[in-house]
Enzyme design. Sequence first.
Site, PDB file in Angstrom:
ATOM      1  N   CYS A   1      92.799 -16.726  53.820  1.00 23.48           N
ATOM      2  CA  CYS A   1      91.832 -17.211  54.811  1.00 23.48           C
ATOM      3  C   CYS A   1      91.131 -18.469  54.323  1.00 23.48           C
ATOM      4  CB  CYS A   1      90.772 -16.166  55.092  1.00 23.48           C
ATOM      5  SG  CYS A   1      91.420 -14.674  55.816  1.00 23.48           S
TER       6      CYS A   1
ATOM      7  N   CYS B   1      82.025 -15.850  58.293  1.00 17.27           N
ATOM      8  CA  CYS B   1      81.399 -16.310  57.043  1.00 17.27           C
ATOM      9  C   CYS B   1      80.143 -15.502  56.743  1.00 17.27           C
ATOM     10  CB  CYS B   1      81.052 -17.795  57.129  1.00 17.27           C
ATOM     11  SG  CYS B   1      82.500 -18.865  57.263  1.00 17.27           S
TER      12      CYS B   1
END
Length: 146
Positions: free
Chosen positions: A34, A103
């Site tokens: 990722c 995030c």
Amino acid sequence: MLYTEKVMDHFEHPRNVGEIENADGVGQVGNPKCGDIMKMYLKIDDGVITDVKFKTFGCGSAIATSSMATELIKGKPIEEAMTLTNAAVAEALDGLPAYKMHCSVLAEEAIKAALADYYRRQGRPVPESLRLPCEDGEHGSCCSCH
């Protein structure tokens, strides 16, 4: 949505960057596939987080959420840090674009992983609220397991 002033400030001037030697708890989450990896270091005295540092490899939102998350738990009792949510991190930054919310999830999980490590080092059982999905062999989104 453009990035908020707070996101930009924490990206351009991140707080609490670095490592803590002899940390009481260390947690790393993320996935190189990722592109975002977060590592949190905690110093804990009498149940209070007296210092916290992070190292993040990732985008600006990953750096900003790491920075804000450390600010939100520094000086707080462990019990309070355990309740920090990704939504609280995003809210403290005055919001994140929807496609960057992962995030804030990583920031929450990095703190939980570091707190879980602290409990293990103390020889204490890890509270259920600190267990990450990948610890049970289950994998959520690609970014939530390490």
